[in-house]
Every structure is written in structure tokens, then in C-alpha cells.
Design an enzyme around this catalytic site. Structure first.
Site, PDB file in Angstrom:
ATOM      1  N   GLU A  39       0.826  -1.214   0.000  1.00 49.90           N
ATOM      2  CA  GLU A  39       0.000   0.000   0.000  1.00 49.90           C
ATOM      3  C   GLU A  39       0.860   1.264   0.000  1.00 49.90           C
ATOM      4  OE1 GLU A  39      -3.103   0.522  -0.545  1.00 49.90           O
ATOM      5  OE2 GLU A  39      -3.555  -1.591  -0.731  1.00 49.90           O
ATOM      6  N   CYS A 194     -12.938   2.787 -14.561  1.00 50.20           N
ATOM      7  CA  CYS A 194     -13.454   4.153 -14.395  1.00 50.20           C
ATOM      8  C   CYS A 194     -12.288   5.140 -14.487  1.00 50.20           C
ATOM      9  CB  CYS A 194     -14.201   4.274 -13.064  1.00 50.20           C
ATOM     10  SG  CYS A 194     -15.213   5.752 -12.988  1.00 50.20           S
ATOM     11  N   CYS A 201     -17.299   2.607 -19.615  1.00 50.17           N
ATOM     12  CA  CYS A 201     -18.601   2.325 -18.988  1.00 50.17           C
ATOM     13  C   CYS A 201     -19.216   1.047 -19.538  1.00 50.17           C
ATOM     14  CB  CYS A 201     -19.542   3.500 -19.192  1.00 50.17           C
ATOM     15  SG  CYS A 201     -18.863   5.029 -18.531  1.00 50.17           S
ATOM     16  N   CYS A 204     -18.135  -1.729 -17.409  1.00 49.75           N
ATOM     17  CA  CYS A 204     -18.210  -1.468 -15.967  1.00 49.75           C
ATOM     18  C   CYS A 204     -19.255  -2.367 -15.297  1.00 49.75           C
ATOM     19  CB  CYS A 204     -18.553   0.003 -15.748  1.00 49.75           C
ATOM     20  SG  CYS A 204     -18.752   0.401 -14.008  1.00 49.75           S
ATOM     21  N   CYS A 210     -24.887   3.778 -11.869  1.00 44.06           N
ATOM     22  CA  CYS A 210     -24.108   5.017 -12.011  1.00 44.06           C
ATOM     23  C   CYS A 210     -24.972   6.157 -12.543  1.00 44.06           C
ATOM     24  CB  CYS A 210     -22.919   4.768 -12.936  1.00 44.06           C
ATOM     25  SG  CYS A 210     -21.897   6.215 -13.123  1.00 44.06           S
TER      26      CYS A 210
HETATM   27  S1  SF4 Z   1     -20.478   3.568 -15.455  1.00 37.65           S
HETATM   28 FE1  SF4 Z   1     -19.945   5.115 -13.948  1.00 37.65          FE
HETATM   29  S2  SF4 Z   1     -18.617   4.042 -12.476  1.00 37.65           S
HETATM   30 FE2  SF4 Z   1     -18.723   2.777 -14.326  1.00 37.65          FE
HETATM   31  S3  SF4 Z   1     -16.958   3.409 -15.580  1.00 37.65           S
HETATM   32 FE3  SF4 Z   1     -18.724   4.631 -16.246  1.00 37.65          FE
HETATM   33  S4  SF4 Z   1     -18.567   6.499 -15.038  1.00 37.65           S
HETATM   34 FE4  SF4 Z   1     -17.276   4.977 -14.004  1.00 37.65          FE
END
Ligand code: SF4
Length: 354
Positions: A39, A194, A201, A204, A210
Site C-alpha cells: 500500500e 473508471c 462504462c 463497468c 451510475c
Molecule cells: S459507469 Fe460510472 S462508475 Fe462505471 S466506468 Fe462509467 S462512469 Fe465509471
């Protein structure tokens, strides 16, 4: 906004993480000491850069005690090139403290960890959740960005009030079971999905939760009132040879940015350095230009070489240089000195050019 179905959010994120997470060396362990080292190394530093440093480090210093007993010069050699050298000082200092007061073990709670030098709330949360299973929250630049997008937070991300709010949001998401994996999944999401300028997205796992995505405004978040401008800086470094084909290097003051490391003599311009070293400014020949960034600076470093004439007195000063921070060394020996990354690059190029 409150995520309507928190359990689903956690499930989708964890499921994605368990399926696709990168196999990183520190993810194979739950040893608190090793999690701590990873970390600290990962602060402000990319994963790919950290991997070889982490691997060498835990091989050489496998326990808190071995780190506490090490000489700092040896620690610096292992750290050289990773940047932000204060982290290495803090690790050493904290390892000594752990041996003196905690029987060589890390405290097992976020609050206990947070009291140690060099361990802030983010690192304390990461260690507590990954190594000890505490459902502690984490918040760094990546997590701030994810949360700002998921919750479409339109307040200045740098304001203390917003940061406080984000800590609460982060804490509200962390599950009681598997908090370490959940936090690592959030880190992974910020690192590979992200992304700041081009969020992916369509890949994601939490896209359906989101708000920024729903509004089609992903890159409008996080909002910053004042973006920190990048400052351009020009610097000069000198590779000075004496008649024994040795090169002059300089140890940086302990309290500076590169405290305890060695560099080629460098400064804002040629005159400043040549005056300081009392050498001729005219016979310098430019051999390379490097560019690198740190914090808010973008540095252009021009590197010049200079061969001191045989008649020059300083040729005979070896090893009696008046300034104890200066040293003449053979090019092949440069590798055994801890250099910061840009100066290590100069040393490597000098050796390759031979
Ligand atoms: S959907 Fe939202 S959380 Fe997912 S990558 Fe896109 S902006 Fe980021």
C-alpha cells in the site's frame, strides 16, 4: 442519492473482481506487513512500476524486524527509482517503532494503524480491511472519482465538506463480509475501468448504478473548482569526467525531496552549477534531454557532459573532495548508488553508450 440496492451493487462489483482481477503479488497474501508495504509503494505510483520493487523488497526484508534492523542506505538502494523517498524513511521509522512498542506487529484496527507515522486514513483502511477483515472505508483519488460519478456529485471534489461526505459514502458501501476484496475491487475499478478521461462504462460492472452514466455525463465528474495548473520547469544536470575517467556525483541533503539519494550535479542552469563546482562553463556538450513529471511539475532536464582538463587541480582531488557530498566514481559503479529515476536513466544511458 442512495443506492437502492446496496447488496446488488456489492454483489456485481465483487463478482466482477473475483472473475477478472489482475494477479498481483500482494494479492496472494494476507500478511499485514506485506499489505502495508504494497500500500505504501502504491501511493502515487503505478502498479506495473511497483511489482518488481515489491518483489525484491519482501524477499530482502520479509518481516517488520528485518526492515527495522536494516541500514537506511540499503533500504534506499532497494527504493531507488520508485520516487517519493520520504515513504522509505517512514517505513523504516515505523518498522523500528513497531519493534520497540508493538512486538514487531501491526495494530489490527484502522484507528490503531492510523496512529502510526506514514499511515493515513486511506492506507489504514486498506490494511485493516484486507489484512484484518475490518469493514473500514478507503478514499483516494480513484475512489473519489468513482463515487463522484456514481452519485453524480456536483460539488467541488477538493472541498473538505465534499471529502467528508465521500468518506461517509465510501463507508456506507463497504460490506461486513469480505471488505478487503470489496475495497480492492473499488481500487481495481478505478485503475482499469473508471478512468479519468476515458471511462470504460460499457465494461463497468456497476454501470446500472451510475448516475453520471445515466445522465450521459461521465466526464463531467468529479467537479473541481480550481484545477491545479501544471508548472513547467527547466533544469540542467552535468556529467563531469576527471582524467581517471571517473564521474562526479552528489549526495542530496537528507531533508530534501531526494534526501539521501545520489544524483549528477544539477540545478536551474549551467552557470549555477559550474560556479558551485568552480569549473569552466564553456566546454560543456549537451548529450541528452529527459522529461519527467512530479506532483504539479513537468520537468525538462538537459544533460551536459564535461571533461576536466588534465591540468585541472580537481583531477587530483580524488578522494579528497572538499565537499563530502561529492564523490568521483567509475561509470560501472554508478549502479551501486541509489539514484532517483531520472538520474538513474542518465547513468544507464552512460553505461549503454560505452
Ligand atoms: S459507469 Fe460510472 S462508475 Fe462505471 S466506468 Fe462509467 S462512469 Fe465509471
Amino acid at each position: 442519492m442512495i443506492i437502492k440496492c446496496l447488496k446488488q451493487f456489492q454483489y456485481h462489483l465483487l463478482h466482477w473482481y473475483h472473475r477478472t482481477a489482475r494477479k498481483l503479488p500482494w494479492r496472494k497474501t494476507k500478511v499485514p506487513y506485506k499489505i502495508w508495504i504494497s500500500e505504501i509503494m502504491l501511493q502515487q505510483t503505478q502498479v506495473q512500476t511497483v511489482i518488481p520493487y515489491y518483489t525484491k523488497w519482501v524477499r530482502r526484508f520479509p518481516t517488520v524486524r528485518s526492515l527495522a534492523n536494516a541500514r537506511f542506505s540499503e533500504i534506499l538502494i532497494l527504493w531507488a527509482g520508485l520516487g517519493y523517498y520520504r515513504r522509505a524513511q517512514m517505513l523504516h521509522q515505523t518498522a523500528k517503532l513497531l519493534c520497540a512498542k508493538y512486538q514487531g506487529r501491526l495494530p489490527q484496527t484502522r484507528d490503531g494503524l492510523n496512529k502510526l507515522p506514514g499511515i493515513g486514513p486511506y492506507t489504514a483502511g486498506a490494511i485493516a480491511s484486507i489484512a484484518f477483515g475490518e469493514n473500514a472505508a478507503i478514499l483516494d483519488g480513484n475512489i473519489k472519482r468513482i463515487l463522484a460519478r456514481i452519485f453524480a456529485i456536483s460539488h467541488d471534489i477538493q472541498s473538505p465538506r465534499t471529502i467528508n461526505h465521500l468518506w461517509k459514502l465510501s463507508a456506507s458501501l463497504v460490506p461486513k463480509s469480505n471488505p478487503g476484496d470489496f475495497n480492492q475491487a473499488m481500487m481495481e475499478l478505478g485503475a482499469i475501468i473508471c478512468l479519468p478521461d476515458t471511462p470504460r462504462c460499457h465494461q463497468c460492472p456497476v454501470t446500472m448504478f451510475c448516475e453520471a452514466r445515466r445522465l450521459n455525463r461521465e466526464t463531467d465528474f468529479p467537479f473541481r473548482r480550481n484545477r491545479i495548473p501544471v508548472k513547467k520547469v527547466r533544469q540542467v544536470a552535468l556529467v563531469i569526467y576527471n582524467s581517471n575517467h571517473e564521474i562526479l556525483i552528489k549526495r542530496q541533503p537528507d531533508n530534501g525531496r531526494w534526501g539521501g539519494l545520489w544524483t549528477f550535479p544539477f540545478g536551474d542552469n549551467r552557470k549555477e552549477i559550474t560556479n558551485e563546482l568552480n569549473i569552466d562553463n564553456q566546454s560543456l556538450k549537451q548529450i541528452m534531454t529527459l522529461r519527467f513529471g512530479f506532483t504539479k511539475y513537468q520537468v525538462q532536464l538537459k544533460v551536459y557532459e564535461n571533461q576536466l582538463p588534465k591540468t585541472d587541480k580537481r583531477n587530483n582531488e580524488r578522494p579528497r573532495l572538499k565537499n563530502s557530498h561529492l564523490r568521483w566514481v567509475k561509470a560501472v559503479k554508478l549502479i551501486s548508488y541509489p539514484f532517483p529515476a531520472p538520474h538513474r536513466q542518465i547513468a544507464n544511458q552512460l553505461n549503454h553508450a560505452k
